[in-house]
Design an enzyme around this catalytic site. Structure first.
Site, PDB file in Angstrom:
ATOM      1  N   ARG A   1       0.869  -1.171   0.000  1.00 15.46           N
ATOM      2  CA  ARG A   1       0.000   0.000   0.000  1.00 15.46           C
ATOM      3  C   ARG A   1       0.910   1.226   0.000  1.00 15.46           C
ATOM      4  NH1 ARG A   1      -2.256  -3.424   4.010  1.00 15.46           N
ATOM      5  NH2 ARG A   1      -4.345  -4.209   3.467  1.00 15.46           N
TER       6      ARG A   1
ATOM      7  N   LYS B   1      -2.241  -2.240   7.924  1.00 15.98           N
ATOM      8  CA  LYS B   1      -3.447  -1.728   8.573  1.00 15.98           C
ATOM      9  C   LYS B   1      -3.631  -2.378   9.941  1.00 15.98           C
ATOM     10  CE  LYS B   1      -6.333  -0.339   4.637  1.00 15.98           C
ATOM     11  NZ  LYS B   1      -7.621  -0.579   3.945  1.00 15.98           N
TER      12      LYS B   1
ATOM     13  N   HIS C   1      -4.682  -8.756   3.091  1.00 15.34           N
ATOM     14  CA  HIS C   1      -6.145  -8.720   3.098  1.00 15.34           C
ATOM     15  C   HIS C   1      -6.680  -9.575   4.242  1.00 15.34           C
ATOM     16  CE1 HIS C   1      -6.521  -7.647  -1.460  1.00 15.34           C
ATOM     17  NE2 HIS C   1      -6.281  -6.593  -0.700  1.00 15.34           N
TER      18      HIS C   1
ATOM     19  N   TYR D   1      -8.848 -10.483  -7.980  1.00 14.78           N
ATOM     20  CA  TYR D   1      -7.683 -10.626  -8.847  1.00 14.78           C
ATOM     21  C   TYR D   1      -7.717 -11.908  -9.669  1.00 14.78           C
ATOM     22  CZ  TYR D   1      -5.956  -6.752  -6.120  1.00 14.78           C
ATOM     23  OH  TYR D   1      -5.830  -5.533  -5.514  1.00 14.78           O
TER      24      TYR D   1
ATOM     25  N   ARG E   1       0.009  -1.869  -7.188  1.00 19.63           N
ATOM     26  CA  ARG E   1      -0.346  -2.918  -6.225  1.00 19.63           C
ATOM     27  C   ARG E   1      -1.292  -3.920  -6.885  1.00 19.63           C
ATOM     28  NH1 ARG E   1      -1.275  -4.294  -0.655  1.00 19.63           N
ATOM     29  NH2 ARG E   1      -3.478  -4.576  -0.123  1.00 19.63           N
TER      30      ARG E   1
ATOM     31  N   HIS F   1      -1.667   2.570  -6.360  1.00 17.73           N
ATOM     32  CA  HIS F   1      -2.572   1.432  -6.159  1.00 17.73           C
ATOM     33  C   HIS F   1      -2.674   0.578  -7.420  1.00 17.73           C
ATOM     34  CE1 HIS F   1      -4.978  -0.235  -2.986  1.00 17.73           C
ATOM     35  NE2 HIS F   1      -5.972  -0.469  -3.814  1.00 17.73           N
TER      36      HIS F   1
END
Length: 290
Positions: free
Chosen positions: A146, A170, A262, A271, A239, A236
């Site tokens: 990220r 995160k 994730h 994806y 990514r 992004h």
């Protein structure tokens, strides 16, 4: 109570300043809507929450924006209920707007190669800022980071004696991502011209390191140098390209999920989309009449 809620999110949930700012803006929008109806967020009912959604839809807000703001409102109302400020939780009774998840914008392997080649060539020529930019893009595509993880990297994260790098993402969750040979070379070259620092990409900013906006602008300029449309290239997008290229070459989806950080495998499943050329090749190779 909104201030108390934000303090709780910072202390107990380790929310980043960026996340807290987003919550503050979303709750301010909800408070403005409630004020128009003669109430406050602390006294809002289910009708106020659904009315907030209808108002956003009427203003043309994207479904993603509606869902993000609804999530902030729900968390706030749930916080009030847990604190005993109110005896009900009206946000739990409101359904989220349905949305179709678009396919992510990506670059082909050839386009990413052009971008990385342009970054390397500029660094070799000694263009201003090019050595740092080469290290940024190599790290970004090597590990699918990220943008906030990338610009905020501590200097100790990429190590010359390791092919892996520890990332704090995160919610302060840690994960391990690859560190390619090209990325290590770009980082070593950048450290040599940068000098000692506790940040990988130090800058004269509030945080002490490069802002994500500044890097996004550099990436747009690099896209032009590589002959790519600037509006197709962003941190992004790289990514997305990292993840899509792995899946297209047979990488296990659970591995890609872990690399991207994730929490839910459903987020990673986007994806699994493939291009028409790949579909045609599979039919040609595998169909009995191919």
């Amino acid at each position: 109570m909104i201030d108390a809620f934000l303090e709780m999110m910072a202390v107990e949930k380790a929310a980043s300043p960026h996340t807290l700012d987003a919550y503050r803006r979303d709750l301010a929008a909800f408070a403005a809507h409630c004020a128009g109806g003669g109430t406050t967020p602390d006294r809002a009912g289910t009708g106020d929450v659904t009315g907030f959604l209808r108002a956003m839809a009427g203003e043309g807000a994207a479904v993603a924006t509606q869902n993000r703001r609804l999530s902030a409102v729900r968390r706030y109302l749930r916080f009030l209920y847990a604190e005993g400020v109110r005896d009900d939780d009206p946000g739990a009774q409101v359904d989220s707007p349905k949305k179709t998840r678009p396919l992510p914008k990506i670059l082909t392997v050839e386009e990413v190669d052009r971008l990385l080649t342009a970054a390397e060539a500029a660094a070799v020529r000694g263009e201003p800022g090019a050595v740092r930019r080469a290290a940024l893009v190599e790290l970004l595509y090597a590990g699918g980071l990220r943008v906030t993880e990338l610009v905020g990297l501590p200097d100790a994260a990429p190590r010359a004696d390791s092919d892996m790098m520890m990332i704090r993402g995160k919610g302060e969750k840690e994960r391990v991502v690859p560190l390619s040979r090209h990325a290590k070379r770009a980082v070593t070259r950048w450290r040599a011209v940068r000098g000692p620092s506790r940040h990988m990409f130090p800058a004269a900013s509030r945080t002490g390191y490069l802002t994500r906006q500044a890097f996004a602008r550099e990436l747009k300029a690099l896209a032009g140098a590589a002959g790519l449309r600037a509006d197709r290239v962003s941190p992004h997008v790289l990514r997305h390209a990292f993840a899509t290229h792995l899946v297209a070459r047979g990488a296990d989806l659970r591995i890609v999920q872990a690399l991207l950080g994730h929490q839910d495998i459903a987020t990673t499943e986007i994806y699994t989309h493939v291009g028409n050329d790949h579909l045609a090749a599979v039919v040609s190779d595998c169909h009995p009449l191919g």
